[in-house]
Write a protein that holds these residues in place. Structure first.
Motif, mmCIF file in Angstrom:
data_model
loop_
_atom_site.group_PDB
_atom_site.id
_atom_site.type_symbol
_atom_site.label_atom_id
_atom_site.label_comp_id
_atom_site.label_asym_id
_atom_site.label_seq_id
_atom_site.Cartn_x
_atom_site.Cartn_y
_atom_site.Cartn_z
ATOM 1 N N LYS A 40 0.789 -1.231 0.000
ATOM 2 C CA LYS A 40 0.000 0.000 0.000
ATOM 3 C C LYS A 40 0.832 1.297 0.000
ATOM 4 O O LYS A 40 0.592 2.177 -0.823
ATOM 5 C CB LYS A 40 -0.938 -0.025 1.197
ATOM 6 N N ASN A 41 1.795 1.429 0.922
ATOM 7 C CA ASN A 41 2.552 2.692 1.010
ATOM 8 C C ASN A 41 3.428 2.926 -0.215
ATOM 9 O O ASN A 41 3.506 4.038 -0.719
ATOM 10 C CB ASN A 41 3.413 2.719 2.279
ATOM 11 N N LEU A 42 4.100 1.871 -0.678
ATOM 12 C CA LEU A 42 4.921 2.017 -1.883
ATOM 13 C C LEU A 42 4.052 2.300 -3.100
ATOM 14 O O LEU A 42 4.413 3.107 -3.950
ATOM 15 C CB LEU A 42 5.753 0.757 -2.132
ATOM 16 N N LEU A 43 2.913 1.633 -3.190
ATOM 17 C CA LEU A 43 2.008 1.853 -4.322
ATOM 18 C C LEU A 43 1.530 3.298 -4.350
ATOM 19 O O LEU A 43 1.506 3.930 -5.403
ATOM 20 C CB LEU A 43 0.817 0.900 -4.264
ATOM 21 N N LYS A 44 1.190 3.828 -3.197
ATOM 22 C CA LYS A 44 0.708 5.213 -3.124
ATOM 23 C C LYS A 44 1.774 6.188 -3.639
ATOM 24 O O LYS A 44 1.476 7.074 -4.446
ATOM 25 C CB LYS A 44 0.328 5.552 -1.683
ATOM 26 N N SER A 45 3.018 6.018 -3.207
ATOM 27 C CA SER A 45 4.072 6.930 -3.672
ATOM 28 C C SER A 45 4.406 6.682 -5.137
ATOM 29 O O SER A 45 4.719 7.615 -5.878
ATOM 30 C CB SER A 45 5.322 6.823 -2.795
ATOM 31 N N TYR A 46 4.319 5.429 -5.581
ATOM 32 C CA TYR A 46 4.586 5.121 -6.988
ATOM 33 C C TYR A 46 3.512 5.741 -7.887
ATOM 34 O O TYR A 46 3.824 6.325 -8.923
ATOM 35 C CB TYR A 46 4.670 3.613 -7.199
ATOM 36 N N VAL A 47 2.262 5.638 -7.493
ATOM 37 C CA VAL A 47 1.166 6.232 -8.274
ATOM 38 C C VAL A 47 1.359 7.747 -8.357
ATOM 39 O O VAL A 47 1.120 8.349 -9.410
ATOM 40 C CB VAL A 47 -0.211 5.861 -7.671
ATOM 41 N N ARG A 48 1.833 8.360 -7.295
ATOM 42 C CA ARG A 48 2.120 9.801 -7.310
ATOM 43 C C ARG A 48 3.153 10.112 -8.400
ATOM 44 O O ARG A 48 2.997 11.068 -9.161
ATOM 45 C CB ARG A 48 2.637 10.243 -5.935
ATOM 46 N N GLU A 49 4.210 9.285 -8.494
ATOM 47 C CA GLU A 49 5.240 9.495 -9.509
ATOM 48 C C GLU A 49 4.692 9.249 -10.918
ATOM 49 O O GLU A 49 5.029 9.962 -11.862
ATOM 50 C CB GLU A 49 6.441 8.581 -9.247
ATOM 51 N N VAL A 50 3.848 8.244 -11.064
ATOM 52 C CA VAL A 50 3.217 7.951 -12.359
ATOM 53 C C VAL A 50 2.369 9.134 -12.809
ATOM 54 O O VAL A 50 2.435 9.559 -13.964
ATOM 55 C CB VAL A 50 2.372 6.654 -12.273
ATOM 56 N N LYS A 51 1.595 9.685 -11.900
ATOM 57 C CA LYS A 51 0.741 10.836 -12.228
ATOM 58 C C LYS A 51 1.567 12.093 -12.491
ATOM 59 O O LYS A 51 1.238 12.867 -13.390
ATOM 60 C CB LYS A 51 -0.276 11.074 -11.119
ATOM 61 N N LEU A 52 2.611 12.280 -11.719
ATOM 62 C CA LEU A 52 3.494 13.431 -11.911
ATOM 63 C C LEU A 52 4.071 13.446 -13.331
ATOM 64 O O LEU A 52 4.178 14.498 -13.962
ATOM 65 C CB LEU A 52 4.621 13.390 -10.880
ATOM 66 N N ARG A 53 4.405 12.271 -13.835
ATOM 67 C CA ARG A 53 4.976 12.151 -15.185
ATOM 68 C C ARG A 53 3.898 12.022 -16.258
ATOM 69 O O ARG A 53 4.204 11.959 -17.439
ATOM 70 C CB ARG A 53 5.891 10.930 -15.243
ATOM 71 N N ASN A 54 2.639 11.942 -15.854
ATOM 72 C CA ASN A 54 1.524 11.809 -16.789
ATOM 73 C C ASN A 54 1.730 10.589 -17.702
ATOM 74 O O ASN A 54 1.491 10.643 -18.909
ATOM 75 C CB ASN A 54 1.369 13.089 -17.605
ATOM 76 N N ILE A 55 2.177 9.485 -17.113
ATOM 77 C CA ILE A 55 2.555 8.297 -17.870
ATOM 78 C C ILE A 55 1.392 7.741 -18.694
ATOM 79 O O ILE A 55 1.577 7.334 -19.840
ATOM 80 C CB ILE A 55 3.174 7.236 -16.937
ATOM 81 N N SER A 56 0.187 7.745 -18.143
ATOM 82 C CA SER A 56 -0.963 7.190 -18.875
ATOM 83 C C SER A 56 -1.239 7.913 -20.186
ATOM 84 O O SER A 56 -1.790 7.338 -21.119
ATOM 85 C CB SER A 56 -2.217 7.212 -17.997
ATOM 86 N N SER A 57 -0.847 9.173 -20.278
ATOM 87 C CA SER A 57 -1.108 9.939 -21.499
ATOM 88 C C SER A 57 -0.333 9.388 -22.695
ATOM 89 O O SER A 57 -0.669 9.677 -23.841
ATOM 90 C CB SER A 57 -0.761 11.419 -21.297
ATOM 91 N N TYR A 58 0.693 8.596 -22.438
ATOM 92 C CA TYR A 58 1.514 8.049 -23.523
ATOM 93 C C TYR A 58 1.002 6.711 -24.043
ATOM 94 O O TYR A 58 1.554 6.170 -25.010
ATOM 95 C CB TYR A 58 2.971 7.910 -23.068
ATOM 96 N N LEU A 59 -0.036 6.169 -23.432
ATOM 97 C CA LEU A 59 -0.604 4.922 -23.929
ATOM 98 C C LEU A 59 -1.274 5.169 -25.278
ATOM 99 O O LEU A 59 -1.908 6.211 -25.478
ATOM 100 C CB LEU A 59 -1.636 4.368 -22.938
ATOM 101 N N LEU A 60 -1.138 4.224 -26.180
ATOM 102 C CA LEU A 60 -1.823 4.330 -27.466
ATOM 103 C C LEU A 60 -3.329 4.294 -27.231
ATOM 104 O O LEU A 60 -3.812 3.624 -26.313
ATOM 105 C CB LEU A 60 -1.405 3.191 -28.398
ATOM 106 N N ASP A 61 -4.073 4.988 -28.068
ATOM 107 C CA ASP A 61 -5.531 5.002 -27.937
ATOM 108 C C ASP A 61 -6.202 4.890 -29.303
ATOM 109 O O ASP A 61 -7.155 5.581 -29.603
ATOM 110 C CB ASP A 61 -5.999 6.250 -27.186
#
Length: 133
Positions: free
Chosen positions: A87-108
């Motif tokens: 849980k704690n690592l996931l929370k901080s990792y998700v913060r980093e994922v969102k900070l980098r806007n990683i999902s925006s790079y997924l093909l659509d």
């Protein structure tokens, strides 16, 4: 680095014979369940992600369609890294994922990919825990 190396190669060949074997070592950062080693592994992955994204973006010899494919490949890999985190690592990792806007790079380019991108953008933790590979 592998996606970038493949893009830069003049020719790529795939063979069925295994020529590389992974050796697990005691106290390895890649297999450890120790909190600090997992955190270090995530930090290293995020650093490499940032470096590769920048390198691909700055390479004028890579076509835009190829860049989009590499970006999506890297985004999928990064989302997948969070699937087994506590849980704690996931929370901080998700913060980093969102900070980098990683999902925006997924093909659509299909309905399924659009849905995946939307879920991973707005429900990142849920996506990582239930769908990431």
């Amino acid at each position: 680095m592998i996606p970038y190396v493949i893009l830069k190669a003049k020719e790529v060949v795939s063979i069925e014979e295994g020529l590389y074997y992974y050796v697990e070592r005691d106290h390895s950062i890649t297999t450890s369940l120790d909190y600090e080693k997992i955190k270090k592994r995530l930090d290293d992955a995020l650093y490499l992600y940032d470096m590769l994204m920048k390198k691909v973006a700055e390479d004028s010899f890579i076509q835009e369609d190829d860049k989009a494919f590499v970006y999506s490949y890297l985004a999928n890999a990064m989302l997948g890294m969070g699937k087994d985190l506590e849980k704690n690592l996931l929370k901080s990792y998700v913060r980093e994922v969102k900070l980098r806007n990683i999902s925006s790079y997924l093909l659509d380019d299909s309905i399924g990919r659009k849905l995946k991108k939307m879920i991973s953008t707005y429900f990142t933790t849920f996506y990582i825990k239930h769908f990431a590979k």
